[in-house]
Design an enzyme around this catalytic site. Sequence first.
Site, PDB file in Angstrom:
ATOM      1  CG  HIS A  51     -19.867  -4.912  40.753  1.00  0.00           C
ATOM      2  ND1 HIS A  51     -18.786  -4.933  41.605  1.00  0.00           N
ATOM      3  CD2 HIS A  51     -20.258  -6.202  40.604  1.00  0.00           C
ATOM      4  CE1 HIS A  51     -18.536  -6.179  41.966  1.00  0.00           C
ATOM      5  NE2 HIS A  51     -19.408  -6.969  41.366  1.00  0.00           N
ATOM      6  CD  GLU A  53     -19.287   0.914  42.467  1.00  0.00           C
ATOM      7  OE1 GLU A  53     -19.013   1.098  43.656  1.00  0.00           O
ATOM      8  OE2 GLU A  53     -19.732  -0.173  42.031  1.00  0.00           O
ATOM      9  CB  CYS A  81     -15.132  -4.231  44.256  1.00  0.00           C
ATOM     10  SG  CYS A  81     -15.549  -4.285  42.496  1.00  0.00           S
ATOM     11  CB  CYS A  84     -16.153  -0.788  40.785  1.00  0.00           C
ATOM     12  SG  CYS A  84     -17.521  -1.921  40.475  1.00  0.00           S
TER      13      CYS A  84
END
Length: 148
Positions: A51, A53, A81, A84
Site C-alpha cells: 500500500h 503508506e 486502512c 497501514c
Amino acid sequence: MNYMEQAIEEAIKGVNQQDGGPFGAVVIDTTGKIIGKGHNEVLSTNDPTAHAEIQAIREACQTLNTKDLSNCIIYSTCEPCPMCLSAIIWSNIKSVYYGSTRIDAKKAGFKDDDIYNFLAGKNELLKKIEIANDSCKDLLANYNGERY
C-alpha cells in the site's frame, strides 16, 4: 506544491503505471522535507501489503536509516486502512493527514471499512483460532532483544 498534492501526484503515477489502486502517500521530516513517498503497488508486485503508506514508510526508514519516524508526519490520499494505520503507529508517526475516508474507499469498491468493522466485531471476515502452546509463550517470555 503542498504535501497532499504530492501524495495525489504519487497516486496518479501509480494508476498510470497500472501498479495498483488510486492511493498515494508522502512522509515528511521535521524540516518539511519529503523523505519517503509511495503509491499503491499491489497489482504490479502481487503483494497485498504494498500500500502507498507502507511504501512511503519503507522509503522514509531507509532514507533516515531508522525504524523510528517519531518526528515525522504522513500525508495520504485516503484514510489509512487498518494495516497501514498499524504501520504508521509501529513507526511512531504521530500525525496522519488524509484526503478521503474509508467510506469513500468503500464506495469505490475497496474493503477498508469491512476490515475496520471486523476489528470492531461487526462481521466475520476471518476465523481467529488460538492454539495454546507453551513454546510460543516462551518465545515471548524469554526474548531479551529490543522492544519496538
